[in-house]
Structures are given as C-alpha cells and as structure tokens.
Scaffold this motif. Sequence first.
Motif, mmCIF file in Angstrom:
data_model
loop_
_atom_site.group_PDB
_atom_site.id
_atom_site.type_symbol
_atom_site.label_atom_id
_atom_site.label_comp_id
_atom_site.label_asym_id
_atom_site.label_seq_id
_atom_site.Cartn_x
_atom_site.Cartn_y
_atom_site.Cartn_z
ATOM 1 N N VAL A 402 0.838 -1.204 0.000
ATOM 2 C CA VAL A 402 0.000 0.000 0.000
ATOM 3 C C VAL A 402 0.873 1.255 0.000
ATOM 4 O O VAL A 402 0.619 2.210 -0.746
ATOM 5 C CB VAL A 402 -0.950 -0.001 1.216
ATOM 6 C CG1 VAL A 402 -1.662 1.352 1.340
ATOM 7 C CG2 VAL A 402 -1.960 -1.122 1.099
ATOM 8 N N VAL A 403 1.922 1.270 0.838
ATOM 9 C CA VAL A 403 2.827 2.419 0.889
ATOM 10 C C VAL A 403 3.500 2.617 -0.460
ATOM 11 O O VAL A 403 3.627 3.755 -0.954
ATOM 12 C CB VAL A 403 3.886 2.226 1.996
ATOM 13 C CG1 VAL A 403 4.973 3.290 1.897
ATOM 14 C CG2 VAL A 403 3.230 2.289 3.375
ATOM 15 N N GLY A 404 3.931 1.530 -1.088
ATOM 16 C CA GLY A 404 4.549 1.630 -2.409
ATOM 17 C C GLY A 404 3.589 2.194 -3.442
ATOM 18 O O GLY A 404 3.971 3.032 -4.263
ATOM 19 N N TYR A 405 2.341 1.753 -3.401
ATOM 20 C CA TYR A 405 1.338 2.257 -4.347
ATOM 21 C C TYR A 405 1.121 3.753 -4.162
ATOM 22 O O TYR A 405 1.025 4.504 -5.144
ATOM 23 C CB TYR A 405 0.029 1.496 -4.143
ATOM 24 C CG TYR A 405 -1.082 1.938 -5.081
ATOM 25 C CD1 TYR A 405 -1.133 1.479 -6.390
ATOM 26 C CD2 TYR A 405 -2.063 2.826 -4.652
ATOM 27 C CE1 TYR A 405 -2.132 1.886 -7.259
ATOM 28 C CE2 TYR A 405 -3.069 3.237 -5.510
ATOM 29 C CZ TYR A 405 -3.105 2.766 -6.808
ATOM 30 O OH TYR A 405 -4.097 3.183 -7.653
ATOM 31 N N LEU A 406 1.057 4.211 -2.907
ATOM 32 C CA LEU A 406 0.863 5.640 -2.635
ATOM 33 C C LEU A 406 2.086 6.450 -3.070
ATOM 34 O O LEU A 406 1.951 7.563 -3.594
ATOM 35 C CB LEU A 406 0.581 5.850 -1.146
ATOM 36 C CG LEU A 406 -0.739 5.247 -0.627
ATOM 37 C CD1 LEU A 406 -0.857 5.446 0.879
ATOM 38 C CD2 LEU A 406 -1.928 5.877 -1.337
ATOM 39 N N MET A 407 3.300 5.902 -2.839
ATOM 40 C CA MET A 407 4.519 6.582 -3.284
ATOM 41 C C MET A 407 4.507 6.771 -4.799
ATOM 42 O O MET A 407 4.938 7.806 -5.324
ATOM 43 C CB MET A 407 5.756 5.774 -2.861
ATOM 44 C CG MET A 407 6.034 5.786 -1.375
ATOM 45 S SD MET A 407 7.296 4.558 -0.901
ATOM 46 C CE MET A 407 8.698 5.118 -1.853
ATOM 47 N N TRP A 408 4.015 5.774 -5.487
ATOM 48 C CA TRP A 408 3.986 5.813 -6.954
ATOM 49 C C TRP A 408 2.914 6.776 -7.453
ATOM 50 O O TRP A 408 3.169 7.638 -8.292
ATOM 51 C CB TRP A 408 3.751 4.399 -7.479
ATOM 52 C CG TRP A 408 3.421 4.315 -8.935
ATOM 53 C CD1 TRP A 408 3.914 5.097 -9.943
ATOM 54 C CD2 TRP A 408 2.522 3.390 -9.554
ATOM 55 N NE1 TRP A 408 3.385 4.711 -11.149
ATOM 56 C CE2 TRP A 408 2.530 3.667 -10.948
ATOM 57 C CE3 TRP A 408 1.744 2.348 -9.088
ATOM 58 C CZ2 TRP A 408 1.763 2.941 -11.840
ATOM 59 C CZ3 TRP A 408 0.990 1.624 -9.996
ATOM 60 C CH2 TRP A 408 0.993 1.921 -11.340
ATOM 61 N N LYS A 409 1.698 6.647 -6.903
ATOM 62 C CA LYS A 409 0.575 7.449 -7.394
ATOM 63 C C LYS A 409 0.668 8.914 -6.972
ATOM 64 O O LYS A 409 0.365 9.816 -7.755
ATOM 65 C CB LYS A 409 -0.746 6.856 -6.899
ATOM 66 C CG LYS A 409 -1.198 5.634 -7.676
ATOM 67 C CD LYS A 409 -1.499 5.998 -9.128
ATOM 68 C CE LYS A 409 -2.027 4.808 -9.916
ATOM 69 N NZ LYS A 409 -2.275 5.165 -11.338
ATOM 70 N N LEU A 410 1.052 9.160 -5.707
ATOM 71 C CA LEU A 410 1.029 10.528 -5.193
ATOM 72 C C LEU A 410 2.318 11.287 -5.484
ATOM 73 O O LEU A 410 2.300 12.495 -5.712
ATOM 74 C CB LEU A 410 0.769 10.515 -3.681
ATOM 75 C CG LEU A 410 -0.556 9.879 -3.242
ATOM 76 C CD1 LEU A 410 -0.706 9.953 -1.731
ATOM 77 C CD2 LEU A 410 -1.740 10.552 -3.923
ATOM 78 N N LEU A 415 10.595 3.923 -7.157
ATOM 79 C CA LEU A 415 10.775 2.901 -6.128
ATOM 80 C C LEU A 415 9.434 2.386 -5.627
ATOM 81 O O LEU A 415 9.313 1.229 -5.227
ATOM 82 C CB LEU A 415 11.585 3.484 -4.961
ATOM 83 C CG LEU A 415 12.013 2.501 -3.870
ATOM 84 C CD1 LEU A 415 12.899 1.409 -4.449
ATOM 85 C CD2 LEU A 415 12.756 3.233 -2.759
ATOM 86 N N GLY A 416 8.414 3.249 -5.630
ATOM 87 C CA GLY A 416 7.097 2.835 -5.170
ATOM 88 C C GLY A 416 6.535 1.699 -6.002
ATOM 89 O O GLY A 416 5.908 0.767 -5.476
ATOM 90 N N LYS A 417 6.769 1.743 -7.331
ATOM 91 C CA LYS A 417 6.255 0.685 -8.203
ATOM 92 C C LYS A 417 6.930 -0.656 -7.906
ATOM 93 O O LYS A 417 6.334 -1.711 -8.123
ATOM 94 C CB LYS A 417 6.460 1.074 -9.666
ATOM 95 C CG LYS A 417 5.564 2.218 -10.118
ATOM 96 C CD LYS A 417 5.434 2.268 -11.629
ATOM 97 C CE LYS A 417 6.564 2.967 -12.286
ATOM 98 N NZ LYS A 417 6.359 3.176 -13.731
ATOM 99 N N ILE A 418 8.167 -0.601 -7.426
ATOM 100 C CA ILE A 418 8.870 -1.836 -7.081
ATOM 101 C C ILE A 418 8.358 -2.399 -5.764
ATOM 102 O O ILE A 418 8.274 -3.621 -5.573
ATOM 103 C CB ILE A 418 10.388 -1.574 -7.011
ATOM 104 C CG1 ILE A 418 10.922 -1.222 -8.401
ATOM 105 C CG2 ILE A 418 11.130 -2.772 -6.447
ATOM 106 C CD1 ILE A 418 12.389 -0.869 -8.431
ATOM 107 N N LEU A 419 8.001 -1.519 -4.830
ATOM 108 C CA LEU A 419 7.536 -1.985 -3.523
ATOM 109 C C LEU A 419 6.216 -2.736 -3.609
ATOM 110 O O LEU A 419 5.921 -3.569 -2.741
ATOM 111 C CB LEU A 419 7.391 -0.796 -2.567
ATOM 112 C CG LEU A 419 8.685 -0.173 -2.052
ATOM 113 C CD1 LEU A 419 8.378 0.994 -1.131
ATOM 114 C CD2 LEU A 419 9.531 -1.205 -1.321
#
Length: 669
Positions: A402-410, A415-419
């Motif tokens: 979830v944190v990775g998705y938010l890092m990517w989208k927001l 790195l978020g897409k990798i998480l």
Amino acid sequence: MAIEKMRLVRIDGKLDVLDKVLSDICMTAMLQPEQAQSFYSSTMGLVPFKEENTAGQKMSELESFAKTAGMKLKLKHRSEYHEFMNNVPLDDGYFTSLSEKLAALAAEKTSLDEQKKICLDGIEKYSHFKGLDVDFGEINECRYISPRFGHMPKSSYSRLVSMGLVANDGKNGVQNDAETSDFVKKHPYIMFFPCTFTNDECWGVYFAPKQHADEVDGLFASLLFEKIIGNDVTGTIDEILNGLEDNIKVVNAQIEELDVKIKALCRDEEEHINQYYTKLAFDGAKSDLKAMCYHNDEYFFLVGWVPKKHEKDFKESLEKTAPGLDMEFSDPDISMKVKPPVRITGLAKHIAFLINPYKFYVNMYGTPSYYDLDITAFVAVTYTVLFGMMFGDLGQGFVLAVVGYLMWKLKGMELGKILVPCGISSMCFGFVFGSVFGFEHALDPVYHRLGMSGKPVEVMESVNFVLLVAIAIGIGLVAAAILMNIAGCIKRKCFGEALFSQNGVIGLVLYVCGVSLASGFMNGPTPIPSGIAAALIAVCAVLLVFKEIPIELIDRHHFEKPESIMDFVLQNVFELLEYILSYMSNTVSFLRVGAFVLVHAGMMMVVFSLAGANENPVVIVLGNVLVIALEGLLTGIQALRLEYYEMFSRFYIGDGNPFKPAKARKKVS
C-alpha cells in the motif's frame, strides 16, 4: 523482454530535398542519427553543415517566460502535428509582445513583493518593542535628548550589566569594581533600557543627551549596537504595527489580482504557446539532425539506426516524401567502432506492470549493450522472491504494498512501483511462515480449513532448513548467472570466452562439481559421483590456468605474452584461486537470505516480549512500524546487493546507449 534488432541505414539524396527528409524523420521518430563522417571516406570531400540552432535559443527564452508565468510547457503529440505544424509560424513579434505583457505584470508583482517584505521586516523589528506605551513622534521632538531604538549582541548587554549601565538589572546599582563605579559617576547620563531578548540579541533603547550624543553613540557603537528605528517615525508601537498589517493586506490583495491576470493571460495563450513550443522543439530536432549530416555541392549523406521492425515503414515514408533517395540498410557488426543503440521490446500488458518497474534497478547498474541479454525479467523475479522471503509477513507485506502504491501514485516515485510486487511477495511468504504483523498463529484456522495441521514452516524451529534453502537458492542463482554469461558470449560471438572462461562452460562445470563434492562432504546428496567430480575439477582447473590461449585462438583477442612461462603459470594459478574463492563467497553470501528470515522472526519476538503478557497494542503497533521501516530498508538493500555483486558481476556489461530517435524534445538545460 528482449533487445530489439537494429538496422544501420545510409541515406543519400540531393540537397534540395534535405529539409523534407529531415522533417519526415523527426515526424516519424524512427531513426537515431550517427555522425556520417564515421561511415564515409575523408577523401570524398564531404563537409558538415555549420548552422546555428536558433530554435534552441528561442526554446530557452520560452522556458524562461513559462517559468516566470508559472506555466508548465507541454509538447504536443506527433498525431497533432499535421493540424498546426505548417500553420504556426515562428512569429517573433507575437512572442515578444506576449513577453513584454508578462514582464510588465511580473515587474509589478516584484515591486509589491518588495513592499510586502519591507512591511514584514518592519513588523519583525517593531514587535520587539511591543508594550511600550510611548509615541515616537513626541519622543523624537524632545529638545535635549535623542532616543536610540535598536539591538545588540547578548555579550554586549552583559558588559553593560557589569558596568552598571542597565536599568532594572536587579543589581540595585552595585558595580563589579571601583573602575566601573568611577565610569558611572563620570557618565551619569548613560543608561540602557532592555525590552526583549531573542536567542542571540537584546533589543532595547538608550537616550543620548544631544550635547553628549557623539560620546554616547561611540560607546554603544563599540558594543555593536544597531539602530533600527529612525527619527522620522511617528505614532505608538501598536499604531505602527496595525498600519503595517493593513498595508500587507492591501499588498496581498493586489498580488492576488496580478496572479489572476497572469493566469488568465497564460490560459488564453496556452494552446498557442504549446504549439509554438512544439514547433521550436521540432525545428531544433531538425537542426540537430542536420548537424549530423555531411554534404558536398550536390548531395547530402545521413547515417542512423532504425529498429528492424520499423524498417519497411521508415523506407516507405521517406520514399513518399522524397522519391529518388538512395537508402542502404545493413545489419550491425560487432567489429564496428560505433555501437548500435539499445531499445527494449515491450511486454504483454498483463505482466508489463510487474516487470517494467525493475528497469529502474537495471539502469542504475548500466544500460544493457546491444549484444547483451535484457535481464529485467530475471531481476524482477529474483529480486521479488528474495525480498519476499527475507521480509515474510502477510500483514507487513500488505502495508508495504500500500505504501509503495501511494509513493507511486502521489509522488511519482519509481521505487514505489517496485515496492508493490515486493509487498505482495512478502505476503505470500508470510502465509508460508504463518506470520501476520508478528502474530505467529493468527493463520492457524486457515491452515486447518485447508486440511493442514499447522503452518508450513515454523521459522525459529527450522533454522537449518531455512539456511540450507538459502544456500540452495544461491547455488541456483550463481549457476543461472553463469549460464546467462554463456548465452551473452554466444550472442556476441565470443565462443572462446563462452567455453573457457571462469564464467563459461568450464567455470560452470567446475562450480557444479565443487558443489557436488561439498554436499557429499557434509553428508548431503551427490548428484555427480565424487570420483568423476574430482577428475572434472582437476581438468577444468588446468584449462582455466591456460584459458587465455584457447580464448585468443578462437576469439582472436589480443593476448599479451608473458615474459616467461613460469610467470604466466604462477599468475594464472593465483587467478584460479581467486575464481574458486569467488564461487565460494558468492554462494555463501546467500546465507544472508536465511539470516534475514530468522532476524525478522527474532525482531517480532522482541516486540511481543516488550508488549508483555497483555500484548500492549501501542507497543505492538510501534514495533511493527519500526520493523517495517528498518527491516524493509535493510532487506531492499541486501537483495539489491545480491543482484549486483553475486549475479550481475558475472555476466552483465551494462555499457549500452539507449535508443533516442530524432524527434521534438523538451530542451535539456
């Protein structure tokens, strides 16, 4: 995923069609140019075009304009070019008029910003004297004294205190020594009145008798006193502060009004500006492409790379634009001085979102060369599995995803897409280990419904098993890295290196036989009989010592002959020992995978120990947050280290150049 095949194209044509050819190439965005000089003889009398890229200069001016206006420039898509490219002249008059309008508004806003800053500085200064119920106009009109409002360092204030020159300092006029007392008696008219204190400064006022003003001002100047309120100020402190705040409100309203005007101007002209910007970028690309061409009095010569799958479309497009062009296509040769660019072919959409994010890691190490293998899919699978195994927890893996998705989208962080896939992998291994936010038996009902007696792996009771699995993974991945190097060597037509190098067939046989012997020594399985394995190791060791000779004969590499046979043998024997040690260290390094599995379980045991028998929820939540942040970071670093040092170093060159076709691009400052 794979590296797309490239074709080298040589284009010859008459000078009068050059502009059409350059426009078509930039429009289709299928060709990456190369310096034509590298492919034509210097005796042909060819010279380069020497023209200034004025479009690039205008792009810089337009970007400066957009920055001032707070506008984000956008390049129009190629599909829209035909709608405006020929209808948008590079009208310098239009751009100049627009720039002047914006410059006038920007100058007015700058002036207001300066006024606002002056008011804010005044509020900051006068607020130190808040509470003084005095009128500065009345004080400044005094006949015999002159007020001095300002500030000094605290160290200077301490000196005044020691001299007894501070009013209400709590010492009742008692001085430190006789010399100070004499000074006060000689100068009874000197007294400092402190108002407020900050970290390093004391703010206050002293009154200088006009007949002794120079003497008093000299004393306070030596104490680094800075006067901040002039003699022309009138009104009380409260009146002054209220006036400044009212001024700020008026200035803010004017600034907001100007911002509205600037935004309206940009909004009204945005479409035209972006078309203008795209036209400049297009002409700039044509100018850069033309600089790569060579010519004589009648003909131009252009060389570049075209993806093989676009060869037919590219050829048809140019023939339609300029009939009579001479185009010659050829395959790249590994002996060429110029390396073909690299373009990675796409993936099916249903797996691309899982694989593509890992280009970030691969490109950090280096772009694959044209003759390399594309290893993005390999990295995606191995990194995700290694990370998930080391960070196996269903609940924490979900949080990580979830944190990775938010890092990517927001935030748009790569790195978020990798998480996201790493978090999903952690959830899968967490199910195998039976761990949910550290609760080791939360999934027991699920296992029972599936017909299982309990969790598949009890980590803390299966230490040897976990470590052996980690070693087995290491053996498999090191062998896979060697196989990938063999495939890469074959692709580069380096057959000698594929057979006889330490990361070739001989090295693979040596490694596999060594693993088999080591397994038998520890009473494990021996897939290769010990006698055969020992004989193969001996043969492979001898071949590795003399590997440079067959590699030179097969691949025709330059081989620097040694001064003596003994030097050659000793040097290569030591290199052989280094190879063997690297096999061992690379394999043993994968023990960290099992170690992190145990560390993760151990850290959660510590968290629950601190939570006590009542399982304090605050401690458990904070402990999970700490473990996710700390171990997530360490696990990511360690998994990446295994990729780079234990695998990449065996087969990956990473000296390629990405494919960048000639097309309209934003200017890179």
